[in-house]
Design a protein around this motif. Structure first.
Motif, PDB file in Angstrom:
ATOM      1  N   LYS A  43       0.822  -1.207   0.000  1.00  0.00           N
ATOM      2  CA  LYS A  43       0.000   0.000   0.000  1.00  0.00           C
ATOM      3  C   LYS A  43       0.860   1.262   0.000  1.00  0.00           C
ATOM      4  O   LYS A  43       0.485   2.280  -0.579  1.00  0.00           O
ATOM      5  CB  LYS A  43      -0.918   0.011   1.226  1.00  0.00           C
ATOM      6  N   LEU A  44       2.013   1.198   0.643  1.00  0.00           N
ATOM      7  CA  LEU A  44       2.890   2.366   0.672  1.00  0.00           C
ATOM      8  C   LEU A  44       3.420   2.687  -0.724  1.00  0.00           C
ATOM      9  O   LEU A  44       3.553   3.851  -1.099  1.00  0.00           O
ATOM     10  CB  LEU A  44       4.060   2.124   1.642  1.00  0.00           C
ATOM     11  N   ALA A  45       3.701   1.645  -1.516  1.00  0.00           N
ATOM     12  CA  ALA A  45       4.146   1.866  -2.890  1.00  0.00           C
ATOM     13  C   ALA A  45       3.039   2.471  -3.732  1.00  0.00           C
ATOM     14  O   ALA A  45       3.291   3.305  -4.609  1.00  0.00           O
ATOM     15  CB  ALA A  45       4.609   0.545  -3.504  1.00  0.00           C
ATOM     16  N   ALA A  46       1.786   2.048  -3.485  1.00  0.00           N
ATOM     17  CA  ALA A  46       0.646   2.613  -4.212  1.00  0.00           C
ATOM     18  C   ALA A  46       0.382   4.044  -3.802  1.00  0.00           C
ATOM     19  O   ALA A  46      -0.150   4.838  -4.580  1.00  0.00           O
ATOM     20  CB  ALA A  46      -0.599   1.764  -3.951  1.00  0.00           C
ATOM     21  N   TYR A  51       8.469   5.315  -1.640  1.00  0.00           N
ATOM     22  CA  TYR A  51       8.774   3.897  -1.387  1.00  0.00           C
ATOM     23  C   TYR A  51       9.893   3.443  -2.318  1.00  0.00           C
ATOM     24  O   TYR A  51      10.883   2.846  -1.899  1.00  0.00           O
ATOM     25  CB  TYR A  51       7.503   3.074  -1.605  1.00  0.00           C
ATOM     26  N   GLU A  52       9.745   3.723  -3.608  1.00  0.00           N
ATOM     27  CA  GLU A  52      10.793   3.403  -4.573  1.00  0.00           C
ATOM     28  C   GLU A  52      12.056   4.202  -4.306  1.00  0.00           C
ATOM     29  O   GLU A  52      13.175   3.667  -4.375  1.00  0.00           O
ATOM     30  CB  GLU A  52      10.297   3.683  -5.996  1.00  0.00           C
ATOM     31  N   ARG A  79       1.489  -3.902  -8.286  1.00  0.00           N
ATOM     32  CA  ARG A  79       1.582  -2.441  -8.362  1.00  0.00           C
ATOM     33  C   ARG A  79       2.815  -2.010  -7.587  1.00  0.00           C
ATOM     34  O   ARG A  79       2.964  -2.325  -6.402  1.00  0.00           O
ATOM     35  CB  ARG A  79       0.332  -1.815  -7.753  1.00  0.00           C
ATOM     36  N   ILE A  80       3.704  -1.267  -8.248  1.00  0.00           N
ATOM     37  CA  ILE A  80       4.962  -0.898  -7.609  1.00  0.00           C
ATOM     38  C   ILE A  80       5.096   0.596  -7.345  1.00  0.00           C
ATOM     39  O   ILE A  80       6.080   1.043  -6.776  1.00  0.00           O
ATOM     40  CB  ILE A  80       6.162  -1.367  -8.458  1.00  0.00           C
ATOM     41  N   LEU A  85       2.545  -0.621 -12.960  1.00  0.00           N
ATOM     42  CA  LEU A  85       2.448  -2.055 -12.715  1.00  0.00           C
ATOM     43  C   LEU A  85       3.766  -2.690 -13.127  1.00  0.00           C
ATOM     44  O   LEU A  85       4.439  -2.208 -14.031  1.00  0.00           O
ATOM     45  CB  LEU A  85       1.322  -2.685 -13.544  1.00  0.00           C
ATOM     46  N   HIS A  86       4.115  -3.776 -12.470  1.00  0.00           N
ATOM     47  CA  HIS A  86       5.267  -4.567 -12.880  1.00  0.00           C
ATOM     48  C   HIS A  86       4.788  -5.977 -13.160  1.00  0.00           C
ATOM     49  O   HIS A  86       4.055  -6.569 -12.351  1.00  0.00           O
ATOM     50  CB  HIS A  86       6.354  -4.583 -11.810  1.00  0.00           C
TER      51      HIS A  86
END
Length: 404
Positions: A43-46, A51-52, A79-80, A85-86
Motif C-alpha cells: 500500500k505504501l508503494a501505491a 517507497y521506490e 503495483r509498484i 504495474l510490474h
C-alpha cells in the motif's frame, strides 16, 4: 485585537488544513479510485513514490531486487508505484516489448540529467522518433565499417599502453583504460577530437572517479523535483559544492562537450572532412538540411552531444569490463576464445583481422553478446499512451499509467 488574532490564526491554519485535505484526497484516490487500485502490492508503494526512492537512493538502487521479492509475495502482476504495474509473466513479453503504439518516456526519469533537448531526455514519442532518426544512420554497419581505421588506431594505442604495464609490472586499472578507449573513439566520431585520454599516465583514474560522481548525481536527481538539477547546474560553483558536490563534476563534463560543439560550429564545411579524415556525427547534424532550425540550435545540440558521449563511453566501458572479468574468471572460456581468434590471427605479428572477419567468428560473437547482457544499465520506463492492457481478471485502460 481579538479579530486580528483570529484572522492571523486562520491564515496560519488554512494552508495546513488545505494541504492535509489535499493529501488525504490524493491518498484516497490512489488507494481506492485509481484503475490500478485492484492490483496487489504494498500500500505504501501505491501511495507514494518515496517507497521506490528509499530503495533506490538510500539502499543503493536495490528496488529491482525488492520488486523480485514482491512478486514472490503478491504474484506475477503487482503495483509498484502510484502509476506503475510490474509484470513478471512470459505471456506478456511480446506485448510489453513491442514497438507498436506510442510510447512516451516517463517524465519521472526523463528529467534526471536536465537535458530535455537530447533524445534520452525527450518525453514525447513523436519528437523522440524525429531526433532518434536523425542520429540512427550514423550507427549503421556501413558507417561503422567506414570508422574502422579510427577504432583500430585507438585500440593499437591501448595495446601499446598495456605492453608498457606488462614490462613495468605495475598494477593496472583496466576499467579506466577501457573508459579512455571508449571516450577517445566516441569523441573522435562525434567531434573529430578524441582528447587523447589513452595517453594519460594513469588512464585518468581521478577524472573517471569524478565522472562517476557526476553520473550518480544525475541518477539521484530522478528522485528529486524536476527543477532540482537545472537549478543546481545553474548555481555558482560554491553553492553546488555545498548542496551537492557530485553535481559539480556533472557540470564540468557538460562544459567539456559544450566546447567541442561550439568548435564544430566554427569549422567550414568544405575543408572539415579533408582535415578530419572521416565524417562526424555532430558536424552532420549541425549542417543537416533535414532537421528544422529549432532542432539545430546550439543548446539542443550540446545536450544531445552530452548524452551521446556519456552513454556511448559508459556503456562500452561496462561491456568490456564485464566481458574481461567473465573471461578471466573462466579460463576454459578464455582458452576457447583464443583458439578461435588464432584462426584469423595465428601469431602476435599477424595482420590484424578486419571487423567483417571478426563478425564471422561464432564464439567471439557469443562472448560479445554475453558482455552486453551482463553489463549494468540505467533503468528507464516507457509510457504506453494508447492501448488497453488485458490482465485477467481485470481490464485496465492504461491511459497515462506506466508499465514497468
Amino acid at each position: 485585537m481579538l479579530g486580528a488574532m483570529q484572522f492571523g490564526l486562520f491564515a496560519l491554519l488554512l494552508p495546513i488544513v488545505a494541504s492535509a485535505l489535499y493529501g488525504a484526497g490524493l491518498a484516497f484516490s490512489r488507494l481506492f479510485l485509481s484503475p490500478l487500485s485492484k492490483f496487489p502490492g504494498p500500500k505504501l508503494a501505491a501511495l507514494t513514490r518515496k517507497y521506490e526512492s528509499y530503495y533506490e537512493a538510500v539502499q543503493n538502487y536495490e528496488y529491482v531486487w525488492k520488486i523480485k521479492k514482491l512478486h514472490q509475495s503478491y504474484g506475477p502482476i503487482i503495483r509498484i508505484s502510484p502509476h506503475e504495474l510490474h509484470i513478471d509473466d512470459a505471456d506478456f513479453f511480446e506485448k510489453l516489448n513491442s514497438f507498436q503504439g506510442k510510447w512516451d518516456k516517463d517524465p519521472y526519469t526523463a528529467h534526471q540529467f536536465a537535458n530535455p533537448g537530447s533524445s534520452v531526455g525527450t518525453i514525447d514519442h513523436e519528437l523522440h522518433r524525429k531526433r532518434r532518426s536523425a542520429v540512427l544512420p550514423f550507427f549503421s554497419k556501413q558507417k561503422i565499417y567506414a570508422l574502422e581505421p579510427v577504432i583500430q588506431s585507438t585500440v593499437d594505442k591501448l595495446c601499446n599502453r598495456l605492453e608498457d604495464y606488462v614490462k613495468s609490472g605495475q598494477p593496472l586499472n583496466l576499467r579506466s583504460a577501457y573508459q579512455c578507449l571508449a571516450a577517445d573513439v566516441v569523441a573522435e566520431y562525434c567531434f573529430a577530437e578524441s582528447g587523447n585520454l589513452l595517453e594519460k599516465p594513469d588512464f585518468g583514474v581521478a577524472r573517471w572517479k569524478e565522472h562517476q560522481q557526476g553520473l550518480q548525481a544525475g541518477l539521484r536527481a530522478r528522485y528529486l523535483p524536476s527543477w532540482y538539477m537545472p537549478v543546481v547546474r545553474g548555481a555558482p560553483e560554491w553553492i553546488r559544492a555545498t548542496v551537492d558536490p557530485a553535481a559539480k563534476h556533472f557540470e564540468v563534463w557538460h562544459r567539456d562537450v559544450d566546447g567541442s560543439v561550439r568548435r564544430l560550429e566554427d569549422k567550414k564545411n568544405e575543408d572539415f572532412y579533408e582535415k578530419a579524415g572521416h565524417r562526424t556525427i555532430f558536424h552532420e547534424l549541425i549542417n543537416s538540411e533535414i532537421l528544422p532550425p529549432q532542432e539545430k540550435q546550439t543548446f539542443r545540440v550540446i545536450q544531445e552531444a552530452g548524452a551521446m558521449v556519456g552513454a556511448g563511453g559508459e556503456s562500452t566501458t561496462q561491456v568490456l569490463t564485464a566481458l574481461t572479468y567473465a573471461l578471466v574468471a573462466n579460463p576454459d572460456k578464455l582458452k576457447k576464445l583464443r583458439e578461435e581468434l588464432r584462426t584469423v590471427m595465428p601469431h602476435s605479428d599477424s595482420p590484424v583481422p578486419t571487423l567483417k572477419q571478426l563478425e564471422k567468428l561464432p564464439y567471439l560473437t557469443g562472448c560479445v553478446k554475453e558482455g552486453l547482457r551482463h553489463r549494468d544499465s540505467v533503468r528507464g520506463k516507457l509510457l504506453d499512451t494508447n492501448v488497453c492492457l488485458m490482465v485477467d481478471p481485470y481490464i485496465t485502460k492504461t491511459g497515462k499509467f506506466r508499465l514497468a
